[in-house]
Design an enzyme around this catalytic site. Structure first.
Site, PDB file in Angstrom:
ATOM      1  N   CYS C 148       1.455  -2.089  -2.788  1.00  0.00           N
ATOM      2  CA  CYS C 148       2.594  -1.590  -3.560  1.00  0.00           C
ATOM      3  C   CYS C 148       3.938  -2.144  -3.082  1.00  0.00           C
ATOM      4  O   CYS C 148       4.793  -2.504  -3.889  1.00  0.00           O
ATOM      5  CB  CYS C 148       2.631  -0.060  -3.543  1.00  0.00           C
ATOM      6  N   HIS C 240       9.379   2.755  -3.893  1.00  0.00           N
ATOM      7  CA  HIS C 240       9.595   2.069  -2.620  1.00  0.00           C
ATOM      8  C   HIS C 240      10.909   1.291  -2.699  1.00  0.00           C
ATOM      9  O   HIS C 240      11.130   0.526  -3.642  1.00  0.00           O
ATOM     10  CB  HIS C 240       8.462   1.086  -2.341  1.00  0.00           C
TER      11      HIS C 240
END
Lengths: 349, 349, 349, 349
Positions: C148, C240
Site C-alpha cells: 500500500c 498513508h
C-alpha cells in the site's frame, strides 16, 4: 521492619505488569516471585513478557526468573492477575495450600463467602474470611477487589451512603487499558465509541450492591438500591469516566453532598496505609472536570475525582466521577486490600 | 419543475459549509445566494471562507460572490447558519421582510410561537406559523430545528411515544464537529473525555419536551415526561451517541418496542421528501452497534441508528442511539424541514 | 455485455472485505464466489465473517455460501486477499489450474517472472506473463499489486520518471487499516507513533525500483535510483501520508514538476477503465494539504494527492503525497489491474 | 544556599504554565514573580489564567498576583515565555534594564550576537554574551533555546558531530502541545496528519546549523552540513518524533555510533546541573521504540531517546529520535540553560 515477600500470579500479562509497576519501591511488600503459565516458566521475565506499559521494566524484575504458577515455593501473599479463564482453579489451589490470594480476577467476586473489598467502603467485609476458610476447608483465603468501573462508582458513592441511596442510573466511558493487551483493536476505537463491553454492566450492577451492602454473618446483604449501568468504550488510554444520576431516601442538600465528598476519609486514611490517598474522593469545582487525561494520574492514580454536582430533573442529584482504571481500578486496588489485611493482622502466620 | 432558489445566512462558517455540501445537487433547491458578515461580503466565497470539511468546496460555490447578510436581494427561502450571537436580529429582519427563515440557530427555538420541528415527529407543529406571523406582524416566518443531540434522542423516541413515556435519563458522547471550527482544542480532547458542554443539557431537556409535545393553538404543550441529560464531548469527528434509560406509563414488551422501531415511518416518508431516509430509525442487532465512525454516515447521514435494547433494572428499558450531528443534526435537519414546508405549500408566494 | 464472474480468495479477512465492498456494483465484474479457509467453508458469509468496515455487508454477499479455497468451481478470475502465511501455495495451485490470480498478497511480488503492476506506471510489465506461464508450466497466471505505501509513492513518482530520478529519501505516516484486523492494538497507537512496521521499509525500497523499472524480456531491470524509507504507524484510520525528498539527474524547474503532476494520465485513463480516476495524481495548492482524513476518500479513494512542492536543501525537490491504503493501496489496486488485463484480452478464454 | 529568585514573562500562556510546572520545587530557583500583559496584571494567577496542563496549578502560584510585564521589580533572572508577536520589545527592555533574559521565544534566536544554547551541545556559545552586551549597550543579556523539534534533533546529533556530518534529511511527527492553547483544532488532527507547520522547517534547518556550529569571536560559524526538514503534526499530546537519514564525511561503523550515543555526556552532566538527565541520549534496542506516549515522559522529560539505527540505502545511517517537546523542548530547555549560566557565574551580580 522486614518487608513482606509477595508474588504475582499471572505476572506476564498486562495486569501483572501493572502489579509489577505498582509494587516497585513499595514500602511494605517485596516482590520476589513471578508466577505465570508453563509456557513462560523458566524464562527471564524480560524474555517471557513484552512490556506494554510506559517506561521500561523495573530493572530488578527484568532479569528475574518466571516460575510455574503452582503453590509451593511462592510467598504466602500472592496477588492474582490471572485471566478469568484459568483463575478459578489456580487461585483455589493456592488458597487451599495456605496462601493469602489477593485477587483482581473476577472469578470469585460474587461468591457468597468471598470478600469483595474497597477499603474505604467496606473494610468490615473482611469478616467473611473465617467462614470462608471453614466452609472451604482452606488454610489460606481469597479476597477480591471489584471490576475497575465498579471501583470508580463505589468510591464516589461511599460518602453518599449515609443519605440512603435508593436508585441510580450510570453511564461509563471506559479507557482501552481496561481491556488488556492486545485488547481493543485500534480499528474499533480510533475516532469511535463502542457502546458495549461484555459482562461489564452486570458486574457493575451486582458488585456495587455487594460492596455497598452489610456484613451478615456468613454473607453480605446487598444494598437494596437498584442500579442500571450503560458501559461504553472510548478512545482514552487510562481513566474511566462515569456519569451518575442518583435518588435518595431523603433528598440531601447540595451542601450536605459537597461536605460529604470533601470530608470523606475512612479506614485506609485512619490507618495511614501506604497506598491510601490522603483524600480518597476529591471534588473539583471547575465546570468541565474531572477529565481522564488530565486528572486520572493525580494522587498516584489512587483517588477518585468527582465534579459537576447538580440537580437531576428525574432523580435527586447528578454528577460525574473519574478514576484510574489500572491503578485504583486494578493493581492498586489489590495492593491496598493487602495493606488493609496486613493492618488487621490477616497476613500473620 | 424549476428548482426553488435558496440562500444561506452565515455561509462562511462551519454550519454554513455543511449547508453548502448538503445542498450540492439537491433536486428541489438551488443555492444561489451566500450571505455572511460585512467582513466577507463582496469577496469570492473561496477567498472569504477556509473550507474545513472533507473534500473540496463545490466548484460552483467557490467562485460565487458572498453577499451582505441583509434582506433585499436574497431568495425568499433562506437557511440560517448564523452564530447565536447575531442570529436573533438578522433572522427577525429577514422574517419581517417576508423571507422564510429555516434556522439551525438556537435563538428562537424555545419561543412559544416558533415551530421546533423534527419532521418525523411533529410535522403538525408547523401549525404555529399563522399565529407567529400575526403576533409578530411578519410577512415571513421562522421555523427551527433542534440541537444536534436532541434530534438524535427525539428520533429514537418518536416510535416510542405511543407507549406513554414518563421519565428518561440520557448520557451523550458527542463528536467535536458539533462545536464548529476551530471549536474544541485538540489539547482538550485527544485521549480524553470532557464531561461538559455549555448549555447542552438544558437544551436537550427542554427541546425534547417541546418536540414531543402537542400543538395547542398558539403554543405547544410540552410532553409531561421528565428528562435528565448528561452531556459529554469525546474524541469522535462526526456522530453523537446517546445512552437512554426510559420509563413508560405501561411497560411495553421487547417485541412491541422492536416492532415500533422497525416499522416507524412518518410524514417525510409518506410524502417521499428528497432528503428523508427510507427507514428513519434503524435497529441494529449486533451487540456492539451502532458506532459513530462505522454507522453515522450510512443513509447519507439522515437516519438514526438504535441498538442494544435491554431491560433497565431501574426504569423499564434501556438502549443506545446514534445520529450524524452535522447532517441529520444540523444542515440536513433544516433542509428536511424546508422540504416538509414545501410539501405543505408554505414556500409558495 | 455480460459481466465477468470473479471470486475472492481469503474473502472473510479484512482485505477480503475491502474487495467485497469495492466490487459491489462493479460494471465489469460480478462477484459470485467467496473462498476462505476450511474453517469458514460451508457457512453463510455473514456467519463466517465479522464485518469490520463501515456500513453493513452488501446484502447479496451476506447470505452467500463461503467455499473452500481450492480451484475447481471457482471462476477463472480470482482476486487474492490471502494472508502471506498461506498465499504462496494456494495462489500457485489456482494459477496451475488455469485461473488468473490477481493478488494483493506480497508473496510473489518480487518473483522475477511475476508482474508487479501499477497500471498508470508500468502497464507494459504485463509482458512478463507469457514467460511466467512457460517457466512455471501454468495454464493460468499470477499478477500482483504492490504494498500500500509503495503504491502511494510510485503514483506520485510516475509523472516525475521522465526527469531521471537518482535518489530519494521518504518517510511514511501509515494508517492502522493497513495492518488488518485486529491489527494494531489501540494501546499501541492512541496518542502515539510507532516508528516501525515489520518488513515495510524493505518492501517500499525494492518494490519501487521494480515498478519504476523497465521490461527486459524475461525480467524487469529495476530503476537504478536509490531509495531509503522510514515507515511509521500513526493514529489514522485510512490514508498513508509520505514525505518525499528527491534528486534528479538534471534538476527540473518547479513549473516542469507542477505541469508533470497535473497533466499526468496514462493507460487506465486512455482506456477509460471503470475504476481509473480521471486525474490519477492531483496536486493541491493549499499549504497544509493533502491530509488523510480530509482527502483520502476523494475520487472514490483511487487518486493520489500531492502537495507542498518546494526546494529541498539537500536534494532537488521535496513534497508530500497521500493515498488511500485499502482502496488504491489494496482492493482497488487489484481490481484496476484486472480491468487493465481485461482491456488487453488477458482474461479471455 | 539561598535560592535564586526568578520570574516568568508571559506566565499565563501555555508555555508560561509549563515553566511554572517545571520550576515547582526546583532546588536552585525560586519562582517569585509572574509577568503578563496589562489585561492580566493585578489579578490572582488563578483568575488570570485557565490552567491547561494535567493536574492542578501549584498551590503557591494559584494565589500569587500577576504583575505587568515591565522591568523594575522583577528578579534579575527572568524566563521568557512571551508570544513572538510581543517578545522582541519586552525582552530587549528587560535586557537593557539589566535582567538576564533566558528566552524560549523565537525572536532573537538567529540574531548573530545571541547565544542559541543546548547545554549538552554548545555550552561554549555563551561566550557570545560579552559581545552582545557591548554591541547593544545592555547591562543584561538575552540567551535563547531552540525550537522544540530542533532540540530533539540536535540532542541526537550531538554524539555524532565528531564523525563529520555532511548532509541530513529529517521528517518530524510533532505533538499538538507544541502549538500551545487553544492551538490545533481537534477537527484538524483527530485521525489525521497535517503535513505543515508554519515556519517550522526553516527553523529546524537554520537553528540546527547554528547550534552545531563553532564560536568565532563575535558570531557563530554555522555547521556546513546541509539540512532538509519535513515537519508534520500528528495526533499525539506530548513528544516529537523525528526520522533521520544522515551522511558523514567518513562513514562510521554501527559500533562507533552506538557507542557514541550510549557514552555521550557533556557539560550539564559533568557539572551535575539539577535538571540534567544522567544520560542525555538513551539508545533503545527494542525494534519499535522510542514512542512518544510511552517514552517522552521518562527521565522527567529531559532525555532524548534514539532507536532503530540501521544503514540508509541513500546516505550512511538512519535512525529515529524522540524528545518531550514542552519539557526538554521548551520550559526545561530554558531552565537548564539558566542552570548552565549559573554554573558559569553568569547570574552573579
Amino acid at each position: 521492619m522486614n518487608k513482606i515477600e509477595v508474588g504475582i500470579l499471572g505476572a506476564t500479562g498486562m495486569v501483572g505488569q501493572h502489579f509489577i509497576k505498582f509494587l516497585d519501591g513499595h514500602p511494605l511488600f517485596d516482590l520476589t516471585w513471578l508466577g505465570a503459565s508453563e509456557r513462560s516458566a523458566g524464562k527471564r521475565y524480560s524474555d517471557a513478557a513484552k512490556w506494554n506499559l510506559a517506561g521500561a521494566t523495573p530493572g530488578r524484575i527484568a532479569s528475574r526468573k518466571v516460575e510455574d504458577a503452582k503453590p509451593g515455593n511462592a510467598p504466602k501473599l500472592v496477588f492474582s492477575a490471572m485471566d478469568a479463564g484459568v483463575a478459578t482453579e489456580i487461585e483455589q489451589a493456592f488458597a487451599q495450600a495456605g496462601h493469602v490470594v489477593v485477587s483482581n480476577s473476577r472469578n470469585h467476586r460474587m461468591d457468597q463467602d468471598v470478600p469483595l473489598i474497597v477499603p474505604e467502603i467496606n473494610a468490615d467485609h473482611l469478616k467473611l474470611i473465617p467462614g470462608q476458610r471453614k466452609l472451604r476447608g482452606w488454610k489460606g483465603q481469597i479476597v477480591t477487589n471489584p471490576n475497575c468501573s465498579t471501583i470508580v462508582l463505589t468510591m464516589a458513592l461511599g460518602p453518599l451512603k449515609q443519605f440512603g441511596i435508593t436508585r441510580m442510573i450510570v453511564t461509563t466511558m471506559q479507557a482501552v487499558s481496561g481491556a488488556g493487551y492486545p485488547g481493543v483493536p485500534s480499528m474499533d476505537i480510533l475516532g469511535n465509541v463502542v457502546p458495549y463491553i461484555g459482562g461489564e454492566e452486570e458486574k457493575m450492577q451486582q458488585e456495587t450492591q455487594k460492596i455497598m451492602g452489610d456484613f451478615a454473618g456468613d454473607h453480605i446483604t446487598p444494598l437494596a438500591a437498584k442500579v442500571s449501568a450503560h458501559c461504553n468504550r472510548v478512545a482514552v488510554v487510562d481513566g474511566h469516566t462515569v456519569t451518575v444520576s442518583v435518588e435518595f431516601a431523603t433528598r440531601p442538600s447540595e451542601a450536605d453532598l459537597l461536605n460529604a465528598f470533601r470530608s470523606f476519609t475512612s479506614v485506609p486514611q485512619e490507618r495511614n496505609l501506604p497506598s491510601a490517598p490522603k483524600y480518597p474522593v476529591q471534588y473539583m469545582i471547575e465546570n468541565d472536570r474531572p477529565q481522564p487525561r488530565k486528572d486520572a494520574e493525580r494522587e498516584h492514580g489512587m483517588a477518585t475525582f468527582v465534579g459537576r454536582l447538580r440537580p437531576c430533573p428525574v432523580f435527586d442529584w447528578k454528577f460525574v466521577a473519574l478514576g484510574h482504571n489500572t491503578v485504583r481500578g486494578a493493581a492498586g486496588a489489590a495492593v491496598l486490600n493487602a495493606e488493609l489485611m496486613q493492618s488487621e493482622g490477616l497476613l500473620d502466620s
